[in-house]
Every structure is written in C-alpha cells, then in structure tokens.
Design an enzyme around this catalytic site. Sequence first.
Site, PDB file in Angstrom:
ATOM      1  N   GLU A   1       0.844  -1.199   0.000  1.00  0.00           N
ATOM      2  CA  GLU A   1       0.000   0.000   0.000  1.00  0.00           C
ATOM      3  C   GLU A   1       0.875   1.244   0.000  1.00  0.00           C
ATOM      4  O   GLU A   1       1.993   1.243   0.554  1.00  0.00           O
ATOM      5  CB  GLU A   1      -0.896  -0.004   1.257  1.00  0.00           C
ATOM      6  CG  GLU A   1      -1.769   1.235   1.383  1.00  0.00           C
ATOM      7  CD  GLU A   1      -2.874   1.110   2.424  1.00  0.00           C
ATOM      8  OE1 GLU A   1      -2.904   0.101   3.151  1.00  0.00           O
ATOM      9  OE2 GLU A   1      -3.712   2.029   2.489  1.00  0.00           O
TER      10      GLU A   1
ATOM     11  N   ASN B   1      -6.728   1.519   2.644  1.00  0.00           N
ATOM     12  CA  ASN B   1      -7.452   2.775   2.821  1.00  0.00           C
ATOM     13  C   ASN B   1      -7.006   3.819   1.798  1.00  0.00           C
ATOM     14  O   ASN B   1      -7.799   4.674   1.387  1.00  0.00           O
ATOM     15  CB  ASN B   1      -7.226   3.311   4.236  1.00  0.00           C
ATOM     16  CG  ASN B   1      -7.780   2.378   5.305  1.00  0.00           C
ATOM     17  OD1 ASN B   1      -8.624   1.534   5.026  1.00  0.00           O
ATOM     18  ND2 ASN B   1      -7.316   2.526   6.533  1.00  0.00           N
TER      19      ASN B   1
ATOM     20  N   TYR C   1      -6.874  -8.445  11.580  1.00  0.00           N
ATOM     21  CA  TYR C   1      -5.598  -8.152  12.222  1.00  0.00           C
ATOM     22  C   TYR C   1      -5.699  -8.643  13.663  1.00  0.00           C
ATOM     23  O   TYR C   1      -6.538  -8.168  14.422  1.00  0.00           O
ATOM     24  CB  TYR C   1      -5.298  -6.650  12.174  1.00  0.00           C
ATOM     25  CG  TYR C   1      -5.012  -6.183  10.756  1.00  0.00           C
ATOM     26  CD1 TYR C   1      -3.791  -6.471  10.155  1.00  0.00           C
ATOM     27  CD2 TYR C   1      -5.967  -5.497  10.014  1.00  0.00           C
ATOM     28  CE1 TYR C   1      -3.519  -6.066   8.847  1.00  0.00           C
ATOM     29  CE2 TYR C   1      -5.708  -5.091   8.708  1.00  0.00           C
ATOM     30  CZ  TYR C   1      -4.476  -5.376   8.132  1.00  0.00           C
ATOM     31  OH  TYR C   1      -4.206  -4.990   6.845  1.00  0.00           O
TER      32      TYR C   1
ATOM     33  N   GLN D   1       1.472  -6.361   5.641  1.00  0.00           N
ATOM     34  CA  GLN D   1       1.815  -6.072   4.257  1.00  0.00           C
ATOM     35  C   GLN D   1       3.181  -6.707   3.985  1.00  0.00           C
ATOM     36  O   GLN D   1       3.503  -7.680   4.678  1.00  0.00           O
ATOM     37  CB  GLN D   1       1.794  -4.574   4.034  1.00  0.00           C
ATOM     38  CG  GLN D   1       0.395  -3.968   4.291  1.00  0.00           C
ATOM     39  CD  GLN D   1       0.248  -2.534   3.826  1.00  0.00           C
ATOM     40  OE1 GLN D   1       1.074  -1.953   3.155  1.00  0.00           O
ATOM     41  NE2 GLN D   1      -0.876  -1.915   4.247  1.00  0.00           N
TER      42      GLN D   1
ATOM     43  N   ASN E   1     -12.219  -0.983  -1.074  1.00  0.00           N
ATOM     44  CA  ASN E   1     -11.557  -1.521   0.122  1.00  0.00           C
ATOM     45  C   ASN E   1     -12.326  -1.123   1.371  1.00  0.00           C
ATOM     46  O   ASN E   1     -12.640   0.058   1.549  1.00  0.00           O
ATOM     47  CB  ASN E   1     -10.138  -0.940   0.227  1.00  0.00           C
ATOM     48  CG  ASN E   1      -9.430  -1.357   1.506  1.00  0.00           C
ATOM     49  OD1 ASN E   1      -9.048  -2.520   1.641  1.00  0.00           O
ATOM     50  ND2 ASN E   1      -9.275  -0.443   2.444  1.00  0.00           N
ATOM     51  N   GLU E   2     -12.647  -2.085   2.212  1.00  0.00           N
ATOM     52  CA  GLU E   2     -13.242  -1.835   3.545  1.00  0.00           C
ATOM     53  C   GLU E   2     -14.282  -0.720   3.509  1.00  0.00           C
ATOM     54  O   GLU E   2     -14.252   0.202   4.332  1.00  0.00           O
ATOM     55  CB  GLU E   2     -12.141  -1.516   4.566  1.00  0.00           C
ATOM     56  CG  GLU E   2     -11.244  -2.700   4.841  1.00  0.00           C
ATOM     57  CD  GLU E   2     -10.283  -2.518   6.014  1.00  0.00           C
ATOM     58  OE1 GLU E   2     -10.178  -1.402   6.547  1.00  0.00           O
ATOM     59  OE2 GLU E   2      -9.642  -3.519   6.393  1.00  0.00           O
TER      60      GLU E   2
ATOM     61  N   GLU F   1      -6.455  -9.253   3.469  1.00  0.00           N
ATOM     62  CA  GLU F   1      -5.610  -8.561   4.445  1.00  0.00           C
ATOM     63  C   GLU F   1      -5.622  -9.407   5.705  1.00  0.00           C
ATOM     64  O   GLU F   1      -6.688  -9.639   6.293  1.00  0.00           O
ATOM     65  CB  GLU F   1      -6.128  -7.149   4.768  1.00  0.00           C
ATOM     66  CG  GLU F   1      -5.819  -6.130   3.699  1.00  0.00           C
ATOM     67  CD  GLU F   1      -6.173  -4.701   4.109  1.00  0.00           C
ATOM     68  OE1 GLU F   1      -5.993  -4.333   5.290  1.00  0.00           O
ATOM     69  OE2 GLU F   1      -6.632  -3.959   3.232  1.00  0.00           O
TER      70      GLU F   1
HETATM   71  O1  AHR Z   1      -3.107  -2.586   6.091  1.00  0.00           O
HETATM   72  C1  AHR Z   1      -3.353  -1.383   6.757  1.00  0.00           C
HETATM   73  C2  AHR Z   1      -4.799  -0.946   6.640  1.00  0.00           C
HETATM   74  O2  AHR Z   1      -5.611  -1.861   7.331  1.00  0.00           O
HETATM   75  C3  AHR Z   1      -5.376  -0.929   5.257  1.00  0.00           C
HETATM   76  O3  AHR Z   1      -5.112   0.247   4.589  1.00  0.00           O
HETATM   77  C4  AHR Z   1      -6.841  -1.083   5.497  1.00  0.00           C
HETATM   78  O4  AHR Z   1      -7.502  -1.725   4.444  1.00  0.00           O
HETATM   79  C5  AHR Z   1      -6.924  -1.844   6.798  1.00  0.00           C
HETATM   80  O5  AHR Z   1      -7.780  -1.264   7.703  1.00  0.00           O
END
Ligand code: AHR
Length: 500
Positions: free
Chosen positions: A27, A72, A244, A349, A172-173, A292
């Site tokens: 990103e 994001n 995450y 990432q 995305n999201e 992700e």
């Molecule tokens: O990977 C970091 C961020 O985590 C990304 O930009 C977003 O998609 C997620 O919230």
Amino acid sequence: MPKATITLDPDRNAGKIDGRIFSGFLEHLGRAVYDGVYDPGNPLSDEHGFRRDVLEAMRPMRMPYVRYPGGNFVSNYDWKDGIGPSDRRPARADFAWQTTEPNTFGTDEFMDWCTAVGTSPMMAVNLGTGAAKSAAELVEYCNHPSGTYWSDLRRSNGHADPHDVKVWCLGNEMDGPWQAGHVPAAEYALRAEQAGKLMKGVDPTIETIIAGSSGNHMPEYMEWDRVALEYTWDDVDYISAHRYSRNESDDTPWFLAEGVEIDRIIQDYRSLLGYVRAVKKSSKQVYLSFDEWNVWYRARGSTHSKGAWEQAPHLIEEVYNLEDALVVAQYLNSFIRNADVVKMACLAQIVNVIAPIITRRDGLLFQSIYHPFVRYAELASGDSLTPVVDGPVYSAGDRGEVPSLDVSASYDGVDGRTTVFAVNRDLANSVTATLRVIGRSVSEADQGWLLTGDDPQAHNDWDAPDNVAPATCDVAVEDGVAQVVMPPMSLVLASLNTTG
Ligand code: AHR
C-alpha cells in the site's frame, strides 16, 4: 510428556491448495513504497529505483500476487496522478494516512516491480470517491492491447504490452466509517456492481472481489457481506475478508489460540456463501479472498498512523515476535485446511508497514513472521489433507480449553511428498506427535523445520537479527509412522515420503 497422533487420510481432503493464498499486499502507506520497495538514488537500488535487496528477500516468499495500491489509500486515490512522466505528476494530500503522496511510483512502476519480483499484480480500484468509469478506464489502461485512448497512453508511457492484470478488488473496507467515501451496504453493492460490470465489459477475462466487512468486530459483520453478495452474486468471483490479530492484554495463552477465531471467520463466510448460493438457486460459486491478514495492534493510534503530511513517514511499523510468528502460522494452517473456500489471501503487508521485511538505507531485517511464511510457501502445495488430531488441550483463558496442536497438511502428487504443518500452542508442555498416513507407510522423513524459543516476546532487531530464526529438529521414522517432539510454543514442519 503429552502425546498426540496426527492422522492423515489421502481420501479425506479439502481439495487443491490454491497457491494464491501466499500473496501479499503493498500500500502507499508510510515507508512501504518509498524507502521500502522504491528508493531511487540508494546504492542498493537498481536502475528503476527498486531496492535490490528487497527484491531478493521477496523471492523466497514466492508470492503469486501482490495487492496494490491500498488499502485505505485507494479510496481517495486517482490512478491518473501516477502515470506519465514522473516530473509532471502531482503531489497530493493522502486522506487516509495524512501524508504527502508524490506519485512518483504509480501503476506502471508497480507493474515493472512485479516483473522484477516474479509476482503478478492484484489491483484495487477506488470505489470511495472514484467513479465506476475511472475504474473501467484503469482496466483499459492496463489490459487493452492498443488502439484506444487509455491503452495507447500506456504504450506511449513505455509499456507496449498490456499489463494483463487478472484480479481486481472492487474498493476496500467500504463498511468502515474511516474509509473515504464510506457508504451503507446497499449503496456499496450498487457501486461494486456498476464498476465490476464496466470493468468486465472492458476485459471479460478478469476476476473481481467485492469488499466484505473489514472484520468480525464490525457492527454489520455478515449483514454487510450478505447485502453486497446478494446484489453482486452473478457478476463477482470472490468476497474479501480482513483480520488483524491483537494481544492487547499481553495474554500469550489466549493469543496463541487465535487460530480458533480465524477458523470461525472462515466458517462464517463458508456459511454465508452457501446461504446466498442457495437463495439465489445459483450453480456458480463465489470464493473467499482473505486479502488482508496479519498481527497488528502495537503500532496503532494516530501517532502511528497519521503522517503530519510528511512523505514516507515511519507509520505502523509493527515489531514482530515469536508468538506473532506462531499466529501467522495458524492463519496459513486455516487457509490450507479450508482450501475449498479460501482461494486467495494477502499477507498485509510486505515491507516496513506491518511487514516481514524492514529496511533502512543500508540494509534490511527479517522479522519473525518472515520465516514461517517462506517455508509454508515452499512446502504447501497439492492437496490439502484434512488432519485428524488426537491430542492434549491447554487452557487459553476465556477461549477455554483449546487443542494444543493446530495442524494442516498437504500432499503433493508431483513429488509424492506429504507435509505436516503443526503449531504447539501450549506454553508449558512439549508434545510428542506421531504422524501416520492411512493406507500408507511412512518410509522416510526430511529433517524437520522448527521455530521456537523460551520467550514469546523474543524479536529480531538490527543488533540481534537472528534472535527468532528457524532451526532443525529430528523426525524419527519407525514402523511406518513418523514421530517428532514439539517443544512448547513451537512450529514444526515435517515432510514425509510414504509407500504402499
Ligand atoms: O493494512 C493497513 C490498513 O488496514 C489498510 O489500509 C486497510 O484496508 C486496513 O484497515
């Protein structure tokens, strides 16, 4: 010492492991692109400005795809800012991370970098503030051979051949209030359907991914996904999941049971995909793209994630330790076990930002999570065998009594190798694991691969770059079975040959 038996049945499997589960994510965020993969003027960089040491470090990860440019970031990104002569590209204020984006690395540079790594691009389009038309124009720029405005512009920008981008993320999201252009599910579904149709109109061979919920903590988790899926079902190929993992309470036994939650999320999507398929009376299948995933909780909050309008500031540079590496292994185990549903997954990432690889001007560092990823990517191929594990449990706090071992397995018909991937989540007890294959006799075993240590918080840094590093372990073969001792808090990979 507690004992476990891991039984594999060649006839009991979840189908082929899709190699795309070993994909990654790059990103425009912090030092991921600038100072990370792209650092013109650095003696370590090549003539394109690509860091050679990063390219080399990426190759053993064997990532088939890298998702780009966000995240994001993409939800307020105009891809047209990032093409053409680099000195004429505008610098922009990036809404997502409050940094200054110079746009000197854009679509064409990313494609060249993918070629240098030996990976393929997975592109995300802006469905926050961007129009469907612009998304389709990007497909035309990337994939149309020639003779149209955008394809000829690509050619005049030095790329005569199409980039041939096969996989596209539709935003995305978009369920997140933090996301530029965030909208309710029904509105997102409309945007995704319109953009996806235009994009496939330009290139019918592409595959598209709709943006699922950004996590199972979200209030609309599954409901968002249902609405988006029901509306777009006939036209999309995948839905995304993100997670995450966090250990904010510093509770290692609890955290090491994270695989239970990962399994549950995939089960949620398995159920939803089955439900929507049923109500649609559809014969097609939509799959899961877990695009992700990682551990990320320390480097959060505005001091870590807002850049005060600097270029390439240090943002969300999480330091990974042993327990994080064992959680990363559990993500991969879960993807392998659920090979029939999970067709793609992107480690989020790759460089500097929540990443296995950290750079500084004169070198790079491998974080703990690099090691399991590399080894899984090398060994997990062929069929996903469904392991039956008969073994001890340990106490994982409010996650209850959880099996000590988290296991996946593969059988590669090409080289005849069966590989067991096993995490011992118990902090206190070693486990002696017997590995058996129904109807076959284990004839020999490679030296086992081991990642372990006494301290779950142990991590690598510039002074101690191999603090968390793989070792080997013995895999004994006797009477047609294999046996391996798994220390507390360990990951063991064992490759076996069988006869019979
Ligand atoms: O990977 C970091 C961020 O985590 C990304 O930009 C977003 O998609 C997620 O919230």
